[in-house]
Design an enzyme around this catalytic site. Structure first.
Site, PDB file in Angstrom:
ATOM      1  N   THR A 160      -6.208 -12.136   2.895  1.00  0.00           N
ATOM      2  CA  THR A 160      -6.850 -12.234   4.221  1.00  0.00           C
ATOM      3  C   THR A 160      -8.343 -11.944   4.155  1.00  0.00           C
ATOM      4  O   THR A 160      -9.072 -12.230   5.091  1.00  0.00           O
ATOM      5  CB  THR A 160      -6.193 -11.263   5.223  1.00  0.00           C
ATOM      6  OG1 THR A 160      -6.011 -10.024   4.568  1.00  0.00           O
ATOM      7  CG2 THR A 160      -4.887 -11.788   5.735  1.00  0.00           C
TER       8      THR A 160
ATOM      9  N   ASP B 108       2.816  -2.711  -4.380  1.00  0.00           N
ATOM     10  CA  ASP B 108       1.916  -3.820  -4.045  1.00  0.00           C
ATOM     11  C   ASP B 108       1.042  -4.104  -5.263  1.00  0.00           C
ATOM     12  O   ASP B 108      -0.106  -3.699  -5.344  1.00  0.00           O
ATOM     13  CB  ASP B 108       1.069  -3.431  -2.828  1.00  0.00           C
ATOM     14  CG  ASP B 108       0.318  -4.613  -2.265  1.00  0.00           C
ATOM     15  OD1 ASP B 108       0.590  -5.752  -2.674  1.00  0.00           O
ATOM     16  OD2 ASP B 108      -0.543  -4.390  -1.393  1.00  0.00           O
TER      17      ASP B 108
ATOM     18  N   LYS C  78       0.633  -7.341  -6.659  1.00  0.00           N
ATOM     19  CA  LYS C  78       0.064  -8.704  -6.606  1.00  0.00           C
ATOM     20  C   LYS C  78      -0.050  -9.304  -8.010  1.00  0.00           C
ATOM     21  O   LYS C  78      -1.125  -9.709  -8.463  1.00  0.00           O
ATOM     22  CB  LYS C  78      -1.301  -8.698  -5.916  1.00  0.00           C
ATOM     23  CG  LYS C  78      -1.246  -8.246  -4.460  1.00  0.00           C
ATOM     24  CD  LYS C  78      -2.548  -8.469  -3.742  1.00  0.00           C
ATOM     25  CE  LYS C  78      -2.509  -8.035  -2.290  1.00  0.00           C
ATOM     26  NZ  LYS C  78      -2.412  -6.569  -2.089  1.00  0.00           N
TER      27      LYS C  78
ATOM     28  N   ARG D 193      -4.346   3.530   7.158  1.00  0.00           N
ATOM     29  CA  ARG D 193      -5.298   4.503   7.713  1.00  0.00           C
ATOM     30  C   ARG D 193      -4.952   5.077   9.082  1.00  0.00           C
ATOM     31  O   ARG D 193      -5.134   6.289   9.274  1.00  0.00           O
ATOM     32  CB  ARG D 193      -6.708   3.887   7.700  1.00  0.00           C
ATOM     33  CG  ARG D 193      -7.266   3.786   6.277  1.00  0.00           C
ATOM     34  CD  ARG D 193      -8.430   2.832   6.188  1.00  0.00           C
ATOM     35  NE  ARG D 193      -7.987   1.452   6.344  1.00  0.00           N
ATOM     36  CZ  ARG D 193      -8.781   0.392   6.275  1.00  0.00           C
ATOM     37  NH1 ARG D 193     -10.079   0.557   6.072  1.00  0.00           N
ATOM     38  NH2 ARG D 193      -8.300  -0.811   6.405  1.00  0.00           N
TER      39      ARG D 193
ATOM     40  N   ASP E 182       0.091 -14.163 -13.552  1.00  0.00           N
ATOM     41  CA  ASP E 182      -0.132 -14.406 -14.985  1.00  0.00           C
ATOM     42  C   ASP E 182       0.726 -15.592 -15.380  1.00  0.00           C
ATOM     43  O   ASP E 182       1.365 -16.209 -14.514  1.00  0.00           O
ATOM     44  CB  ASP E 182       0.235 -13.140 -15.798  1.00  0.00           C
ATOM     45  CG  ASP E 182      -0.619 -13.029 -17.065  1.00  0.00           C
ATOM     46  OD1 ASP E 182      -0.783 -14.059 -17.754  1.00  0.00           O
ATOM     47  OD2 ASP E 182      -1.106 -11.934 -17.366  1.00  0.00           O
TER      48      ASP E 182
ATOM     49  N   LYS F 108       4.368   2.040   0.868  1.00  0.00           N
ATOM     50  CA  LYS F 108       3.738   1.030   0.002  1.00  0.00           C
ATOM     51  C   LYS F 108       2.766   1.739  -0.926  1.00  0.00           C
ATOM     52  O   LYS F 108       1.934   2.529  -0.483  1.00  0.00           O
ATOM     53  CB  LYS F 108       2.983   0.001   0.841  1.00  0.00           C
ATOM     54  CG  LYS F 108       2.284  -1.056  -0.012  1.00  0.00           C
ATOM     55  CD  LYS F 108       1.661  -2.146   0.845  1.00  0.00           C
ATOM     56  CE  LYS F 108       0.215  -1.916   1.167  1.00  0.00           C
ATOM     57  NZ  LYS F 108      -0.715  -2.061   0.038  1.00  0.00           N
TER      58      LYS F 108
HETATM   59  O1  C5P Z   1      -5.225   1.120   6.238  1.00  0.00           O
HETATM   60  P1  C5P Z   1      -4.613  -0.207   6.609  1.00  0.00           P
HETATM   61  O2  C5P Z   1      -3.564  -0.085   7.698  1.00  0.00           O
HETATM   62  O3  C5P Z   1      -5.655  -1.259   6.927  1.00  0.00           O
HETATM   63  O4  C5P Z   1      -3.855  -0.647   5.293  1.00  0.00           O
HETATM   64  C1  C5P Z   1      -3.257  -1.890   5.154  1.00  0.00           C
HETATM   65  C2  C5P Z   1      -2.671  -2.006   3.783  1.00  0.00           C
HETATM   66  O5  C5P Z   1      -2.217  -3.330   3.604  1.00  0.00           O
HETATM   67  C3  C5P Z   1      -3.648  -1.730   2.658  1.00  0.00           C
HETATM   68  O6  C5P Z   1      -2.911  -1.168   1.586  1.00  0.00           O
HETATM   69  C4  C5P Z   1      -4.167  -3.098   2.286  1.00  0.00           C
HETATM   70  O7  C5P Z   1      -4.550  -3.181   0.932  1.00  0.00           O
HETATM   71  C5  C5P Z   1      -2.922  -3.947   2.533  1.00  0.00           C
HETATM   72  N1  C5P Z   1      -3.190  -5.336   2.810  1.00  0.00           N
HETATM   73  C6  C5P Z   1      -3.976  -5.780   3.845  1.00  0.00           C
HETATM   74  N2  C5P Z   1      -4.158  -7.118   4.057  1.00  0.00           N
HETATM   75  C7  C5P Z   1      -3.582  -7.988   3.255  1.00  0.00           C
HETATM   76  C8  C5P Z   1      -2.785  -7.569   2.202  1.00  0.00           C
HETATM   77  C9  C5P Z   1      -2.610  -6.218   1.990  1.00  0.00           C
HETATM   78  O8  C5P Z   1      -4.495  -4.989   4.594  1.00  0.00           O
HETATM   79  N3  C5P Z   1      -3.730  -9.280   3.490  1.00  0.00           N
END
Ligand code: C5P
Length: 234
Positions: free
Chosen positions: A116, A61, A63, A209, A66, A33
């Site tokens: 979220t 991603d 999002k 992460r 428009d 992603k």
């Molecule tokens: O590092 P981590 O596992 O928390 O990354 C989750 C990924 O999913 C990040 O790129 C974050 O921007 C994305 N994301 C999220 N929650 C959402 C939508 C997208 O954590 N509701």
């Protein structure tokens, strides 16, 4: 063979580091992603390189949100790159325009319901109608799917509720907010393990992460894949 149920979020500072991380992860990860942070600095070039030269699947991603005409044009431009998933906001006019823009290409449009990071207080401030946030998420998911979305992004807590919708039949559910047991939550609050997210109806999980910040990212990814392998595919 790698398992594309795992999508690794390449939220590293720049495209060079993204490529280096993907090379480190090697064959164990087949789906990445790429988010807005990276897209404003060479992320699209990285996406194309990972796709064309390394055979990876790509989830952009972005999002998008428009007026319909602009969304359609933007998606039409992206659809020529042979990428796999693209996020747009789940408002029906946005979803319909995005689907129009794919012009039959195999780019899946995934709808974001309610971010979220937003709680009821934030929704009140944005004049979003009253009601329980989770119920609004499910309602928005249903509307986005009715408008033609190929799937939705959902937190693991919402995955089972959305999977139960008749509109979700044969559509994708992709869940971020996934944490292998024993890893740090970071800023994620409502999390589930990879196995739980998939058992609750997710088709793909997005993990950032806990993999790219691990001392040994490849082993961290392989541990997730082993956890998924212990489940039977649905
Ligand atoms: O590092 P981590 O596992 O928390 O990354 C989750 C990924 O999913 C990040 O790129 C974050 O921007 C994305 N994301 C999220 N929650 C959402 C939508 C997208 O954590 N509701």
């Amino acid at each position: 063979m790698s398992d594309d149920r795992l999508i690794v979020a390449l939220d590293v500072p720049n495209a060079l580091q993204g490529l280096a991380m993907a090379e480190r992860l090697g064959d164990s990860v087949s789906f990445y992603k790429i988010g807005l942070g990276m897209l404003t600095g060479g992320g699209l070039a990285l996406a194309n390189e990972l796709k064309q030269d390394h055979g990876k699947r790509i989830f952009l991603d972005m999002k998008l949100f428009d007026i319909g005409n602009t969304v359609e044009t933007a998606v039409r431009g992206l659809a020529q790159f042979d990428l796999d998933f693209l996020t747009v906001h789940g408002d029906p006019h946005v979803v319909r325009a995005a689907k129009e823009g794919t012009s039959g290409k195999d780019l899946k449009i995934l709808a974001v319901t309610i971010l979220t990071s937003l709680n009821r207080e934030d929704l009140d401030a944005s004049l979003i109608k009253p009601g329980d946030v989770r119920e609004l998420v499910v309602e928005r998911a249903a509307k986005a799917l009715e408008a033609g979305a190929d799937g939705v992004i959902a937190s693991p807590q919402e995955a089972a509720l959305i999977r139960a919708l008749p509109q979700a039949k044969n559509r994708l559910i992709v869940t971020p907010g996934v944490r292998p047991a024993g890893t740090s939550l970071g800023d994620q609050k409502r999390v589930a393990t990879p196995a739980t997210a998939i058992s609750d109806g997710a088709d793909h999980i997005v993990i950032g992460r806990p993999i790219y910040q691990a001392e040994d990212p490849k082993s961290a990814a392989e541990a997730v894949l082993n956890e998924l392998n212990s489940l039977t595919r649905h």
